[in-house]
Write a protein that holds these residues in place. Structure first.
Motif, PDB file in Angstrom:
ATOM      1  N   PHE A   1      -9.440  -2.743  -4.439  1.00 26.25           N
ATOM      2  CA  PHE A   1      -8.327  -2.056  -3.798  1.00 26.25           C
ATOM      3  C   PHE A   1      -8.436  -2.318  -2.298  1.00 26.25           C
ATOM      4  O   PHE A   1      -9.408  -1.881  -1.658  1.00 26.25           O
TER       5      PHE A   1
ATOM      6  N   MET B   1       0.851  -1.195   0.000  1.00 26.96           N
ATOM      7  CA  MET B   1       0.000   0.000   0.000  1.00 26.96           C
ATOM      8  C   MET B   1       0.882   1.238   0.000  1.00 26.96           C
ATOM      9  O   MET B   1       1.921   1.260   0.664  1.00 26.96           O
ATOM     10  N   VAL B   2       0.443   2.253  -0.705  1.00 24.01           N
ATOM     11  CA  VAL B   2       1.217   3.503  -0.739  1.00 24.01           C
ATOM     12  C   VAL B   2       0.361   4.658  -0.228  1.00 24.01           C
ATOM     13  O   VAL B   2       0.618   5.204   0.830  1.00 24.01           O
ATOM     14  N   ASP B   3      -0.682   5.022  -0.960  1.00 19.69           N
ATOM     15  CA  ASP B   3      -1.472   6.189  -0.506  1.00 19.69           C
ATOM     16  C   ASP B   3      -2.551   5.784   0.505  1.00 19.69           C
ATOM     17  O   ASP B   3      -2.914   6.575   1.375  1.00 19.69           O
ATOM     18  N   GLY B   4      -3.097   4.587   0.355  1.00 17.17           N
ATOM     19  CA  GLY B   4      -4.114   4.115   1.301  1.00 17.17           C
ATOM     20  C   GLY B   4      -5.474   4.747   1.093  1.00 17.17           C
ATOM     21  O   GLY B   4      -6.356   4.621   1.941  1.00 17.17           O
TER      22      GLY B   4
ATOM     23  N   CYS C   1      -7.085  -1.125   0.238  1.00 18.30           N
ATOM     24  CA  CYS C   1      -7.089  -0.002   1.192  1.00 18.30           C
ATOM     25  C   CYS C   1      -8.480   0.594   1.375  1.00 18.30           C
ATOM     26  O   CYS C   1      -8.817   1.015   2.476  1.00 18.30           O
TER      27      CYS C   1
ATOM     28  N   GLY D   1      -7.076   4.637  -2.262  1.00 20.36           N
ATOM     29  CA  GLY D   1      -7.692   4.195  -3.507  1.00 20.36           C
ATOM     30  C   GLY D   1      -7.196   4.906  -4.747  1.00 20.36           C
ATOM     31  O   GLY D   1      -7.789   4.762  -5.821  1.00 20.36           O
ATOM     32  N   MET D   2      -6.100   5.648  -4.634  1.00 18.19           N
ATOM     33  CA  MET D   2      -5.622   6.438  -5.779  1.00 18.19           C
ATOM     34  C   MET D   2      -4.513   5.739  -6.584  1.00 18.19           C
ATOM     35  O   MET D   2      -4.472   5.859  -7.797  1.00 18.19           O
ATOM     36  N   CYS D   3      -3.590   5.042  -5.909  1.00 13.58           N
ATOM     37  CA  CYS D   3      -2.377   4.600  -6.610  1.00 13.58           C
ATOM     38  C   CYS D   3      -2.504   3.224  -7.256  1.00 13.58           C
ATOM     39  O   CYS D   3      -1.764   2.903  -8.172  1.00 13.58           O
ATOM     40  N   GLY D   4      -3.392   2.389  -6.756  1.00 15.56           N
ATOM     41  CA  GLY D   4      -3.598   1.064  -7.345  1.00 15.56           C
ATOM     42  C   GLY D   4      -2.609   0.007  -6.884  1.00 15.56           C
ATOM     43  O   GLY D   4      -2.708  -1.144  -7.304  1.00 15.56           O
ATOM     44  N   SER D   5      -1.668   0.358  -6.015  1.00 10.18           N
ATOM     45  CA  SER D   5      -0.648  -0.630  -5.641  1.00 10.18           C
ATOM     46  C   SER D   5      -1.223  -1.772  -4.802  1.00 10.18           C
ATOM     47  O   SER D   5      -0.665  -2.859  -4.773  1.00 10.18           O
ATOM     48  N   CYS D   6      -2.331  -1.545  -4.132  1.00  6.14           N
ATOM     49  CA  CYS D   6      -2.900  -2.578  -3.248  1.00  6.14           C
ATOM     50  C   CYS D   6      -3.938  -3.444  -3.963  1.00  6.14           C
ATOM     51  O   CYS D   6      -4.741  -4.122  -3.319  1.00  6.14           O
TER      52      CYS D   6
END
Ligand code: FAD
Ligand code: FES
Ligand code: MG
Length: 278
Positions: free
Chosen positions: A238, A218-221, A240, A223-228
């Motif tokens: 997502f 997780m990066v932003d937590g 997060c 729902g913006m970055c998509g990493s999760c």
């Protein structure tokens, strides 16, 4: 810029695993079981998530328990009481759906045992019968045994090497309870991905609803970055904002394992760099 989050206490509760109490009044006021925070240890630090294990709205404090596995968690572990953490954002994620389910089996493996503490506490508060199963590689890595024993109606312990409790995995303990005819209305699990997958495989034939708390990167937590990104029931979710808890029987665990390995090489280089600088 003023630093914001004062560390009030820090203790090593198992090798490489620390419990930290931090002053964070706004987070403490809103925290609920199942939620997490995203931290940045210093102004150059990356963002990474940790579960809210405990909170005290009156004292304005939150408690985190973390395993020092790489650069950020090792840097966090070095912050002394009285010093500050740069950023903590939260509470994030959806709170656990706490209801009077009946008999709930709650399973924690490794540092995931810290995650189940607020689950067990909340489930007990509303009148569930809770059977807790905790496990670790070895006896000295078992977490919160005393606290969870006090909260739970019954507790089972397993270690991979047999140094305490039953030799084997938490999923083996669950399997043997079910084979003996024990009935559960709900199973909840947090821990290594392979453990959560094993628990899902054990409960599937019994058709017991099973909830797991997923731990993707997780990066932003928000729902913006998509990493999760995780796949649940064939759909992209997502973790997060849609989780972090999902129906274990629907989760694509293989994909999660692969995605958690995405930056392994870079993480190793960063860790070596940290060691070289010390
Ligand atoms: P690194 O060397 O950077 O990474 C080690 C491994 O950790 C990686 O291979 C990857 O699998 C994972 N990881 C790395 N960066 C992240 C990231 N930004 N987000 C998630 N995973 C990452 N750990 C605890 O010890 N206690 C907790 O209470 C806890 N709660 C979590 C709650 C959630 C919702 C999630 C998603 C993860 C949680 N984790 C928890 C895992 C924790 O975030 C990682 O161990 C941590 O980010 C590792 O960072 P690092 O720089 O120390 O290690
Ligand atoms: Fe960025 Fe979930 S952490 S979308
Ligand atoms: Mg890292």
């Amino acid at each position: 810029m003023a630093k914001k989050f004062k560390v009030l206490s820090k203790e090593e509760i198992a090798p490489q695993i620390k419990r930290m109490v931090i002053k964070a009044p706004l987070i403490a006021k809103k925290a609920k079981a199942g939620q997490f925070v995203i931290l940045r240890v210093d102004e150059y630090g990356e963002r990474f998530p940790l579960t809210l294990v405990d909170w005290n709205p009156n004292a304005g404090t939150i408690t985190l328990i973390f395993q020092e596995v790489g650069v950020s968690t090792k840097k966090l572990g070095k912050i002394a009481p009285g010093a500050y953490i740069e950023d903590i954002v939260g509470p994030l994620g959806n709170p656990t759906e706490i209801d009077r389910y009946g008999h709930v089996a709650v399973i924690g493996g490794g540092v995931g045992t810290a995650l189940i503490y607020p689950w067990v506490r909340s489930l007990k508060r509303v009148g569930n019968h809770v059977t807790t199963i905790i496990g670790a590689r070895s006896a000295n890595l078992l977490l919160l045994e005393k606290e969870l024993s006090e909260l739970s109606d019954e507790i089972y312990i397993s270690t991979d090497d047999g140094t305490k409790g039953i030799k084997g995995f938490t999923s083996d303990v669950l399997k043997s309870l079910l084979e003996k005819g024990r009935k559960f209305d709900l199973v909840m699990a947090a821990g290594p991905v392979l453990m959560m997958k094993a628990v899902a495989d054990v409960t599937r034939p019994y058709k017991i609803k099973t909830i797991v708390s997923l731990n993707p990167i997780m990066v932003d937590g928000t729902g913006m970055c998509g990493s999760c990104r995780v796949t649940v029931g064939g759909k992209t979710r997502f973790a997060c904002v849609d989780g972090p808890e999902f129906d274990a029987h629907e989760v694509d665990f293989r994909e999660l394992i692969n995605r958690l390995r995405t930056y392994r090489e870079e993480e190793q280089i960063a860790l070596q760099h940290l060691k070289d600088c010390q």
